[in-house]
Enzyme design. Structure first.
Site, PDB file in Angstrom:
ATOM      1  N   HIS A 186      -1.671  -3.603   5.830  1.00 48.61           N
ATOM      2  CA  HIS A 186      -2.973  -3.640   5.745  1.00 48.61           C
ATOM      3  C   HIS A 186      -3.972  -3.002   6.867  1.00 48.61           C
ATOM      4  O   HIS A 186      -4.884  -2.079   6.590  1.00 48.61           O
ATOM      5  CB  HIS A 186      -3.464  -5.042   5.457  1.00 48.61           C
ATOM      6  CG  HIS A 186      -4.912  -5.207   4.789  1.00 48.61           C
ATOM      7  ND1 HIS A 186      -5.261  -4.322   3.483  1.00 48.61           N
ATOM      8  CD2 HIS A 186      -5.809  -5.954   4.693  1.00 48.61           C
ATOM      9  CE1 HIS A 186      -6.367  -4.695   3.134  1.00 48.61           C
ATOM     10  NE2 HIS A 186      -6.862  -5.639   3.813  1.00 48.61           N
ATOM     11  N   VAL A 187      -3.613  -3.361   8.098  1.00 48.21           N
ATOM     12  CA  VAL A 187      -4.737  -2.840   9.222  1.00 48.21           C
ATOM     13  C   VAL A 187      -3.800  -1.582   9.669  1.00 48.21           C
ATOM     14  O   VAL A 187      -2.646  -1.763   9.820  1.00 48.21           O
ATOM     15  CB  VAL A 187      -4.525  -3.884  10.307  1.00 48.21           C
ATOM     16  CG1 VAL A 187      -5.173  -3.276  11.623  1.00 48.21           C
ATOM     17  CG2 VAL A 187      -5.430  -5.001   9.996  1.00 48.21           C
ATOM     18  N   HIS A 188      -4.615  -0.319   9.680  1.00 47.27           N
ATOM     19  CA  HIS A 188      -3.776   0.605   9.931  1.00 47.27           C
ATOM     20  C   HIS A 188      -3.530   0.889  11.719  1.00 47.27           C
ATOM     21  O   HIS A 188      -4.139   2.029  12.205  1.00 47.27           O
ATOM     22  CB  HIS A 188      -4.429   1.955   9.327  1.00 47.27           C
ATOM     23  CG  HIS A 188      -4.610   1.895   8.113  1.00 47.27           C
ATOM     24  ND1 HIS A 188      -5.744   2.448   7.053  1.00 47.27           N
ATOM     25  CD2 HIS A 188      -3.956   1.047   7.024  1.00 47.27           C
ATOM     26  CE1 HIS A 188      -5.461   1.950   5.811  1.00 47.27           C
ATOM     27  NE2 HIS A 188      -4.550   1.048   5.834  1.00 47.27           N
ATOM     28  N   ASN A 236      -3.374  -4.318  -1.387  1.00 42.53           N
ATOM     29  CA  ASN A 236      -4.638  -3.979  -2.237  1.00 42.53           C
ATOM     30  C   ASN A 236      -4.668  -2.812  -3.055  1.00 42.53           C
ATOM     31  O   ASN A 236      -5.255  -2.466  -4.156  1.00 42.53           O
ATOM     32  CB  ASN A 236      -5.745  -4.217  -1.360  1.00 42.53           C
ATOM     33  CG  ASN A 236      -5.698  -3.409  -0.023  1.00 42.53           C
ATOM     34  OD1 ASN A 236      -4.832  -3.391   0.758  1.00 42.53           O
ATOM     35  ND2 ASN A 236      -6.895  -2.558   0.254  1.00 42.53           N
ATOM     36  N   HIS A 296     -10.456  -5.432   8.841  1.00 43.62           N
ATOM     37  CA  HIS A 296      -9.713  -6.515   7.892  1.00 43.62           C
ATOM     38  C   HIS A 296      -9.762  -7.986   8.917  1.00 43.62           C
ATOM     39  O   HIS A 296      -8.699  -8.583   8.524  1.00 43.62           O
ATOM     40  CB  HIS A 296      -8.333  -6.252   7.604  1.00 43.62           C
ATOM     41  CG  HIS A 296      -8.483  -4.769   6.583  1.00 43.62           C
ATOM     42  ND1 HIS A 296      -9.239  -4.772   5.685  1.00 43.62           N
ATOM     43  CD2 HIS A 296      -7.791  -3.877   6.797  1.00 43.62           C
ATOM     44  CE1 HIS A 296      -9.254  -3.490   5.165  1.00 43.62           C
ATOM     45  NE2 HIS A 296      -8.372  -2.853   5.708  1.00 43.62           N
ATOM     46  N   ASP A 323       0.846  -1.082   0.102  1.00 43.98           N
ATOM     47  CA  ASP A 323      -0.004  -0.011  -0.021  1.00 43.98           C
ATOM     48  C   ASP A 323       0.995   1.400   0.097  1.00 43.98           C
ATOM     49  O   ASP A 323       1.115   1.776   1.201  1.00 43.98           O
ATOM     50  CB  ASP A 323      -1.023   0.062   1.140  1.00 43.98           C
ATOM     51  CG  ASP A 323      -2.239  -0.916   0.997  1.00 43.98           C
ATOM     52  OD1 ASP A 323      -2.326  -1.413  -0.130  1.00 43.98           O
ATOM     53  OD2 ASP A 323      -3.073  -1.090   1.692  1.00 43.98           O
TER      54      ASP A 323
END
Ligand code: NAG
Ligand code: NAG
Ligand code: NAG
Ligand code: NAG
Ligand code: NAG
Ligand code: NAG
Ligand code: NAG
Ligand code: FE2
Length: 472
Positions: A361-363, A239, A334, A202
């Site tokens: 992915h997970v912020h 993604n 997620h 990302d």
């Protein structure tokens, strides 16, 4: 908000929350769960830096090379891929380079191409691989030969070997907000001085803009040039690299990413740039793709099956895996998205004693215990993650600071596979000392550059496979 992907829409809701509520959980109350940080952030939105920001400035001069970035260019660290963009005209794809102690200038010729995305046409994107460099050597290099020339430098890594110290920075889900700039600034000023960044996917978040405005791929690359032109970043596809947009006729996944960011996948006999491996100093790094097929018989599956037995821990003691979507995540955002890939590959990670798995992915930030969940066979009911000294530690470092904001909604109680979790932006350092020890630390952006908000001594799973849990 139709242009936002589903994950973005969810995160926007988080940003909208007025207060960040940090739950203080006591280990005893949560079936041996680890620590949920009590650190309370000031609530603020993550906002993208405007187009006229200093970090996005185009370098002066006719056709000046911009967006300069480097990555490893071969399997062992003697190659570097240099990439850059020229905007006014094609210009030269030659890189001129020389080692610090040499007068003798060498030249390598790369290639150039452009791509279109909806109604956007890219600049001239150049990629040039420098090969057979000397180890542990400072090289200067120049691009833009013939018109506006810009000069940079990099250090090659030491020769691959079991006790070679090396310091990796860990960054994920960076984006281009004011918080992203803080994360990069904290990484640059960390006194532990990362030598190479392991980036867990990302990059630009251009796809959050109308028609995936690819100008935001350009601004992102100009923003990070200050680090990327001088040290390699190792790429993982997330993604936000998919840029799959059939509604505007863009049906080819990963188009901007693959045109802009080349990786040395052929050197590890991979057939696609989304999964590959490199050796760097004492580390063997395997990059996997959460967004490419990984079921049995697929190219990625067959590649990994052949790849893992090749890792020689006498040569590279540290086995590091990077993949975007985490397998052990206790955030409601997620949650379980990494589960199907875990089911396919986790038994191999335990068998081959992977030291650490890095995801994004997970912020938010999270570090797991050494756990595995591979006993389940549909009928035996053994579906609980158990403490396992052959298993990796899973680190989620998707806290780079992108515009979608923090993922603050965590599962409650904290499951016992989770050792530490906190919704703050930051980066981490994985500092390999020798074949037995590596020092790991996580740094939140609100703290001073040297402050460690979470840390752990990693004991190598082959050379020092004793319990290195922090919560025993
Ligand atoms: C691309 O299309 C969008 C909207 O459809 C428009 O706002 C933008 O100006 C166009 N850009 C170019 C380069 O034509
Ligand atoms: C980004 O951070 C750098 C310091 O590292 C600073 O010089 C610059 O002004 C910042 N830019 C923005 C837009 O915040
Ligand atoms: C790739 O395959 C070739 C041919 O089988 C082999 O010689 C080479 O060692 C392989 N490279 C890697 C990094 O596995
Ligand atoms: C593994 O690496 C060591 C150290 O470089 C080397 O001596 C040994 O031959 C290698 N083993 C294999 C099977 O290649
Ligand atoms: C978590 O707790 C369950 C139930 O008490 C236990 O079976 C499991 O082994 C524990 N897992 C870890 C990683 O400690
Ligand atoms: C947090 O996530 C849970 C599970 O998805 C959901 O039920 C709950 O509404 C969420 N809370 C907030 C404040 O968004
Ligand atoms: C490896 O590094 C650790 C941590 O710095 C140190 O305590 C240990 O003595 C080192 N081992 C060797 C063999 O030098
Ligand atoms: Fe993501």
């Amino acid at each position: 908000m139709a242009v936002l992907g589903s994950s973005s829409s969810r995160s926007v809701a988080v940003v909208g929350a007025v207060f960040v509520l940090v739950l203080v959980l006591d280990g005893a109350d949560v079936c041996n769960g680890g620590k949920t940080s009590t650190y309370v952030r000031k609530e603020e939105k993550a906002v993208d830096m405007p187009l006229d920001s200093d970090v996005f400035r185009v370098p002066p001069g006719y056709n000046a090379p911009q967006q300069v970035h480097i990555t490893q260019g071969d399997h062992v660290g003697k190659g570097v891929i240099v990439s850059w963009v020229t905007q006014d005209e094609r210009g030269s794809s030659v890189v001129r380079y020389w080692s610090e102690n040499s007068e003798h200038k060498l030249e390598a010729k790369g290639n150039v191409h452009r791509y279109r995305f909806y109604n956007y046409t890219s600049g001239y994107i150049h990629h040039c691989t420098l090969r057979n460099l000397m180890y542990n050597t400072k090289y200067y290099y120049e691009v833009g030969i013939g018109l506006t020339v810009r000069q940079f430098w990099f250090m090659t890594p030491p020769e691959v070997g079991p006790d070679v110290p090396y310091t990796f920075g860990l960054i994920g889900d960076l984006g281009q907000s004011f918080d992203s700039n803080l994360t990069l600034t904290h990484y640059e000023n960390n006194p532990q001085k990362g030598q190479t960044v392991l980036f867990v996917g990302d990059l630009s978040y251009a796809d959050n803009y109308p028609n995936h405005d690819n100008n935001r791929w350009d601004t992102w690359a100009r923003f990070v040039e200050r680090s990327l032109a001088y040290q390699p970043w190792i790429w993982t596809a997330g993604n936000h690299e998919l840029d799959f947009a059939p509604e505007i006729g863009e049906n080819q996944p990963f188009k901007p990413f693959t045109h802009r960011y080349h990786v040395p996948y052929r050197a590890s006999n991979s057939t696609a740039p989304f999964w590959y491996s490199i050796k760097r100093a004492s580390a063997y790094i395997i990059v996997l793709s959460s967004y490419s097929a990984y079921g049995k018989y697929t190219p990625q599956y067959k590649w990994l099956e052949q790849e893992l037995p090749k890792v020689n821990r006498s040569e590279t003691p540290w086995l590091i895996v990077m993949l975007h979507s985490p397998w052990y995540n206790s955030n409601n955002y997620h949650y379980m998205e990494g589960e199907t890939m875990r089911v396919m590959f986790e038994p191999w990670f335990v068998e081959y004693k992977v030291d650490v798995v890095l995801s994004g992915h997970v912020h938010a930030y999270e570090r797991s215990e050494r756990v595995s969940n591979i006993a389940y066979n549909i009928v035996n009911g053994l579906c609980v993650p158990v403490h396992d000294l052959s298993a990796p530690v899973y680190i989620t470092i998707g806290d780079g600071g992108n515009l979608e904001g923090l993922a603050t909604n965590m599962t409650d109680p904290q499951p016992n596979y989770s050792a530490y979790r906190e919704a703050s932006f930051g980066h981490a350092i994985f500092d390999i000392k020798n074949r037995t020890h590596a020092y790991y630390s996580w740094h939140r952006n609100q703290d001073g550059y040297a402050v460690e908000a979470d840390s752990m001594w990693f004991f190598n799973r082959v050379w020092n496979p004793v319990d290195d849990s922090t919560s025993v």
